[in-house]
Design an enzyme around this catalytic site. Structure first.
Site, mmCIF file in Angstrom:
data_model
loop_
_atom_site.group_PDB
_atom_site.id
_atom_site.type_symbol
_atom_site.label_atom_id
_atom_site.label_comp_id
_atom_site.label_asym_id
_atom_site.label_seq_id
_atom_site.Cartn_x
_atom_site.Cartn_y
_atom_site.Cartn_z
ATOM 1 N N ASP A 236 0.551 -1.010 -0.092
ATOM 2 C CA ASP A 236 0.029 -0.006 -0.256
ATOM 3 C C ASP A 236 1.039 1.178 -0.139
ATOM 4 O O ASP A 236 0.482 1.606 0.783
ATOM 5 C CB ASP A 236 -0.781 -0.349 1.116
ATOM 6 C CG ASP A 236 -2.095 1.196 0.926
ATOM 7 O OD1 ASP A 236 -2.052 1.706 -0.686
ATOM 8 O OD2 ASP A 236 -2.296 1.041 2.045
ATOM 9 N N LYS B 296 1.701 4.763 -0.728
ATOM 10 C CA LYS B 296 1.217 5.837 -1.756
ATOM 11 C C LYS B 296 1.992 7.078 -0.878
ATOM 12 O O LYS B 296 1.878 7.071 0.633
ATOM 13 C CB LYS B 296 0.244 5.850 -2.441
ATOM 14 C CG LYS B 296 -0.553 5.454 -0.917
ATOM 15 C CD LYS B 296 -2.373 5.507 -0.807
ATOM 16 C CE LYS B 296 -3.483 4.496 -0.005
ATOM 17 N NZ LYS B 296 -4.134 4.097 -0.508
ATOM 18 N N ASN C 264 0.499 7.413 2.730
ATOM 19 C CA ASN C 264 0.970 6.643 3.530
ATOM 20 C C ASN C 264 2.522 7.326 3.700
ATOM 21 O O ASN C 264 3.001 6.378 4.593
ATOM 22 C CB ASN C 264 1.072 5.712 3.721
ATOM 23 C CG ASN C 264 -0.977 4.879 3.762
ATOM 24 O OD1 ASN C 264 -1.655 5.028 3.893
ATOM 25 N ND2 ASN C 264 -0.405 3.730 2.651
ATOM 26 N N ASP D 144 2.324 3.574 7.621
ATOM 27 C CA ASP D 144 1.414 2.597 7.702
ATOM 28 C C ASP D 144 1.078 1.432 6.705
ATOM 29 O O ASP D 144 1.636 0.999 5.701
ATOM 30 C CB ASP D 144 -0.036 2.811 6.852
ATOM 31 C CG ASP D 144 -1.656 2.759 6.569
ATOM 32 O OD1 ASP D 144 -0.953 1.347 7.670
ATOM 33 O OD2 ASP D 144 -2.259 3.549 7.096
ATOM 34 N N THR E 203 -8.863 3.638 -3.679
ATOM 35 C CA THR E 203 -8.529 3.630 -5.320
ATOM 36 C C THR E 203 -7.533 2.801 -5.966
ATOM 37 O O THR E 203 -6.928 1.855 -5.125
ATOM 38 C CB THR E 203 -7.941 4.935 -5.148
ATOM 39 O OG1 THR E 203 -7.098 5.135 -6.613
ATOM 40 C CG2 THR E 203 -6.894 4.885 -3.769
#
Ligand code: AMP
Length: 277
Positions: free
Chosen positions: A139, A141, A144, A157, A175
């Site tokens: 994850d 992005k 985070n 995160d 997303t």
């Protein structure tokens, strides 16, 4: 606070002076706090059990705590410990003084190439560390990523991270922009998903939006990802394009390995010590 005793200590809210709010996430709020005995400043994340149960993310949170509390890397936000009461779960986190990378990116629209290359280099070092520990982040992005005192990137995160190898199917939330073809197509995936996301992150840092974003629909984004429909604006340097193109490759095994990302001319040019351990 940072001693090994921290792991054994049973924390409670009375150990902390809670200060100003730092932000609000999907679940709960984050406050600046100071541990009373040591005066150590931390970020205290407060989550409501009822919300965690309702969203069915208790398991995910347990995994996040289990993984993040064992990680020690300058580009990974420390999780010092946790505690809970009847209604809430509290996470004791490293305080990232310069806040969200996402906000900075929105403020300047896109980062100059040297700055983006420094972040991508730090991210690569953090991913090498994670993959060595068989942790896949899944994850990556800007939302985070936080920034430390010297402006260094901190992965914050671990809600979607797993120990490899992982189960085949994942429920997709939110997303699609950062998901690789093998995940949007529901196929098996491994740590190579993070190489794809690194390519997306690099593109978003340099252009301001992720490469396959399609405001018209979820389905349109899905199609662009599966086709690797990649287009570059004119201002991007040849080296930056080259690195992104070597990461955004449909077949996971063909993506540029992390050790070679550190050797790439674009990374080397902007980070002379990139390949140092
Ligand atoms: P989150 O619930 O993790 O999305 O956090 C909500 C917001 O709080 C983030 O977007 C940051 O602005 C802020 N925040 C969270 N954790 C920290 C931290 N460790 N240090 C500084 N700010 C933080």
């Amino acid at each position: 606070m940072a001693s090994s005793r921290a792991d054994e200590h049973r924390w409670s809210l009375s150990d902390f002076d809670v200060g100003r709010p730092l932000g609000k996430g999907k679940f709960g709020r984050v406050y600046l706090a100071r541990e009373r005995k040591s005066n150590y400043v931390v970020a205290l994340k407060i989550l409501f059990k009822s919300e965690l149960v309702q969203a069915k993310v208790e398991k995910q949170l347990r995994r996040e705590i289990e993984i993040q509390s064992h990680l020690r890397h300058p580009n990974i936000l420390r999780l010092y410990g946790y505690f809970y009461d009847a209604k809430r779960v509290y996470l004791i986190l490293e305080y990232a003084i310069k806040g969200e990378i996402y906000k900075q990116l929105r403020k300047c629209e896109r980062f100059p190439e040297p700055r983006a290359a420094q972040y991508i280099c730090q991210m690569t070092h953090a991913l090498i560390y994670l993959h060595r520990k068989h942790v896949i982040h899944r994850d990556i992005k800007p939302e985070n990523l936080l920034l430390g005192m010297k402006g260094e990137l901190k992965i914050a995160d671990f809600g979607w991270s797993v120990h490899a190898p992982n189960a085949r199917r994942t429920t997709l939330c939110g997303t699609l922009d950062y998901l690789p073809p093998e995940m949007v197509e529901g196929r098996d995936h491994n740590e190579k998903v993070d190489l794809w996301s690194l390519g997306i992150l690099c593109y978003e840092f340099l252009v301001g939006v992720p490469p396959f974003e399609d405001p018209s629909s979820y389905r349109a984004t899905y199609k662009r990802i599966a086709r690797v429909d990649l287009q570059f604006p004119d201002y991007l340097s040849a080296d930056a394009r080259d690195l992104i193109s070597r990461l955004l490759i449909y077949t996971p095994e063909d993506r540029l390995p992390l050790s070679q990302v550190l050797q790439h001319p674009w990374i080397q040019r902007h980070n002379p010590d990139a390949a140092a351990p």
